[in-house]
Scaffold this motif. Structure first.
Motif, PDB file in Angstrom:
ATOM      1  N   LEU A 261      14.631  -1.456   9.140  1.00 17.07           N
ATOM      2  CA  LEU A 261      15.030  -0.166   9.539  1.00 17.07           C
ATOM      3  C   LEU A 261      14.284   0.757   8.355  1.00 17.07           C
ATOM      4  N   TYR A 262      14.662   0.333   6.965  1.00 15.18           N
ATOM      5  CA  TYR A 262      14.397   0.766   5.821  1.00 15.18           C
ATOM      6  C   TYR A 262      12.720   1.360   5.781  1.00 15.18           C
ATOM      7  N   TYR A 263      12.057   0.285   6.143  1.00 12.86           N
ATOM      8  CA  TYR A 263      10.472   0.359   6.097  1.00 12.86           C
ATOM      9  C   TYR A 263       9.725   1.011   7.615  1.00 12.86           C
ATOM     10  N   GLY A 264      10.843   1.177   8.596  1.00 13.67           N
ATOM     11  CA  GLY A 264      10.169   1.707  10.151  1.00 13.67           C
ATOM     12  C   GLY A 264       9.339   0.815  10.585  1.00 13.67           C
ATOM     13  N   LEU A 265       9.540  -0.423  10.482  1.00 10.95           N
ATOM     14  CA  LEU A 265       8.661  -1.440  11.192  1.00 10.95           C
ATOM     15  C   LEU A 265       8.612  -1.280  12.747  1.00 10.95           C
ATOM     16  N   LYS A 266       7.624  -1.552  13.194  1.00 13.18           N
ATOM     17  CA  LYS A 266       7.248  -1.236  14.737  1.00 13.18           C
ATOM     18  C   LYS A 266       7.378  -2.761  15.273  1.00 13.18           C
ATOM     19  N   GLY A 267       6.900  -4.015  14.377  1.00 12.73           N
ATOM     20  CA  GLY A 267       6.798  -5.292  14.966  1.00 12.73           C
ATOM     21  C   GLY A 267       8.025  -5.723  15.728  1.00 12.73           C
ATOM     22  N   THR A 268       7.622  -6.416  16.733  1.00  3.92           N
ATOM     23  CA  THR A 268       8.650  -7.122  17.579  1.00  3.92           C
ATOM     24  C   THR A 268       9.170  -8.750  17.305  1.00  3.92           C
ATOM     25  N   ASN A 269       8.191  -9.244  16.355  1.00  2.00           N
ATOM     26  CA  ASN A 269       8.344 -10.564  15.863  1.00  2.00           C
ATOM     27  C   ASN A 269       8.300 -10.664  14.488  1.00  2.00           C
ATOM     28  N   THR A 270       8.682 -11.788  13.926  1.00  2.00           N
ATOM     29  CA  THR A 270       8.772 -11.939  12.524  1.00  2.00           C
ATOM     30  C   THR A 270       7.436 -11.958  11.905  1.00  2.00           C
ATOM     31  N   LEU A 271       6.277 -12.582  12.753  1.00  6.21           N
ATOM     32  CA  LEU A 271       4.939 -12.672  11.988  1.00  6.21           C
ATOM     33  C   LEU A 271       4.477 -11.133  12.066  1.00  6.21           C
ATOM     34  N   GLU A 272       4.594 -10.552  13.156  1.00  4.10           N
ATOM     35  CA  GLU A 272       4.283  -8.945  13.118  1.00  4.10           C
ATOM     36  C   GLU A 272       4.810  -8.159  11.976  1.00  4.10           C
ATOM     37  N   ARG A 273       5.993  -8.406  11.730  1.00  3.16           N
ATOM     38  CA  ARG A 273       6.547  -7.718  10.597  1.00  3.16           C
ATOM     39  C   ARG A 273       6.313  -7.828   9.116  1.00  3.16           C
ATOM     40  N   ILE A 274       6.239  -9.368   9.140  1.00  4.29           N
ATOM     41  CA  ILE A 274       5.518  -9.690   7.610  1.00  4.29           C
ATOM     42  C   ILE A 274       4.255  -8.849   7.485  1.00  4.29           C
ATOM     43  N   GLU A 275       3.361  -8.889   8.363  1.00  2.00           N
ATOM     44  CA  GLU A 275       2.066  -8.359   8.384  1.00  2.00           C
ATOM     45  C   GLU A 275       2.029  -6.862   8.108  1.00  2.00           C
ATOM     46  N   GLU A 276       3.153  -6.257   8.786  1.00  3.55           N
ATOM     47  CA  GLU A 276       3.379  -4.864   8.702  1.00  3.55           C
ATOM     48  C   GLU A 276       3.737  -4.395   7.194  1.00  3.55           C
ATOM     49  N   LEU A 277       4.619  -5.240   6.506  1.00  2.00           N
ATOM     50  CA  LEU A 277       5.169  -5.361   5.152  1.00  2.00           C
ATOM     51  C   LEU A 277       3.905  -5.475   4.241  1.00  2.00           C
ATOM     52  N   ARG A 278       2.880  -6.327   4.593  1.00  2.00           N
ATOM     53  CA  ARG A 278       1.837  -6.345   3.599  1.00  2.00           C
ATOM     54  C   ARG A 278       1.005  -5.201   3.927  1.00  2.00           C
ATOM     55  N   ARG A 279       0.689  -4.736   4.989  1.00  2.00           N
ATOM     56  CA  ARG A 279       0.087  -3.433   5.276  1.00  2.00           C
ATOM     57  C   ARG A 279       0.613  -2.141   4.136  1.00  2.00           C
ATOM     58  N   LYS A 280       1.726  -2.330   4.467  1.00  2.00           N
ATOM     59  CA  LYS A 280       2.428  -1.016   3.708  1.00  2.00           C
ATOM     60  C   LYS A 280       2.673  -1.476   2.028  1.00  2.00           C
ATOM     61  N   GLY A 281       2.051  -2.712   1.698  1.00  2.00           N
ATOM     62  CA  GLY A 281       2.143  -2.887   0.031  1.00  2.00           C
ATOM     63  C   GLY A 281       3.371  -3.276  -0.414  1.00  2.00           C
ATOM     64  N   VAL A 282       4.284  -3.685   0.759  1.00  2.00           N
ATOM     65  CA  VAL A 282       5.561  -4.333   0.175  1.00  2.00           C
ATOM     66  C   VAL A 282       5.532  -5.583  -0.397  1.00  2.00           C
ATOM     67  N   LEU A 283       4.567  -6.345   0.356  1.00  2.00           N
ATOM     68  CA  LEU A 283       4.404  -7.759   0.157  1.00  2.00           C
ATOM     69  C   LEU A 283       2.916  -7.801  -0.372  1.00  2.00           C
ATOM     70  N   SER A 284       2.488  -8.780  -1.104  1.00  2.00           N
ATOM     71  CA  SER A 284       1.138  -8.885  -1.601  1.00  2.00           C
ATOM     72  C   SER A 284       0.402  -9.688  -0.272  1.00  2.00           C
ATOM     73  N   ARG A 285      -0.932  -9.667  -0.340  1.00  2.00           N
ATOM     74  CA  ARG A 285      -1.617 -10.714   0.480  1.00  2.00           C
ATOM     75  C   ARG A 285      -1.273 -12.113   0.352  1.00  2.00           C
ATOM     76  N   GLU A 286      -1.102 -12.348  -0.770  1.00  2.00           N
ATOM     77  CA  GLU A 286      -0.873 -13.965  -0.766  1.00  2.00           C
ATOM     78  C   GLU A 286       0.619 -14.235  -0.584  1.00  2.00           C
ATOM     79  N   GLY A 287       1.595 -13.428  -1.036  1.00  2.00           N
ATOM     80  CA  GLY A 287       2.993 -13.394  -0.452  1.00  2.00           C
ATOM     81  C   GLY A 287       3.155 -13.355   1.135  1.00  2.00           C
TER      82      GLY A 287
END
Length: 109
Positions: A1-27
């Motif tokens: 909720l905090y980041y307003g993620l639209k993904g419907t599964n874990t892998l999509e949400r991880i990728e969204e967090l990467r795109r938003k700069g919350v997680l690094s590419r490596e992380g």
């Protein structure tokens, strides 16, 4: 909720967090690897027990129990270490974030 993620599964949400700069590419890449490894271990336990039982046992399981218990092999043991080497820093970063440090997650990735 905090980041307003639209993904419907874990892998999509991880990728969204990467795109938003919350997680690094490596992380994000490492987190995806860990997630897939956990799913694989989960499937292995389900196949072994022929039910949704997800328990692994240390190699020192009781004599005679080894045939009924999924014992941690050296390979699984190493995989579990790698999983924890990723998840513990992530947990610590999330804890820092929730305590008010907005960069807590960035440091853990």
């Amino acid at each position: 909720l905090y980041y307003g993620l639209k993904g419907t599964n874990t892998l999509e949400r991880i990728e969204e967090l990467r795109r938003k700069g919350v997680l690094s590419r490596e992380g994000a890449g490492r987190l995806k690897e860990v997630f897939l490894s956990i799913l694989k271990l989960r499937a292995e336990t389900h196949l072994f027990y022929r039910t949704e039982r997800e328990i692994l046992y240390h190699p020192r399981a009781e004599e005679g129990e080894g045939e009924r218990l999924l014992v941690i092999s050296p390979e699984i043991g190493q995989l579990l270490l790698e999983i924890y080497r990723t998840l513990i820093p992530l947990h610590e970063g999330a804890r820092a974030f929730l305590a008010g440090d907005p960069k807590g997650l960035a440091r853990s990735s």
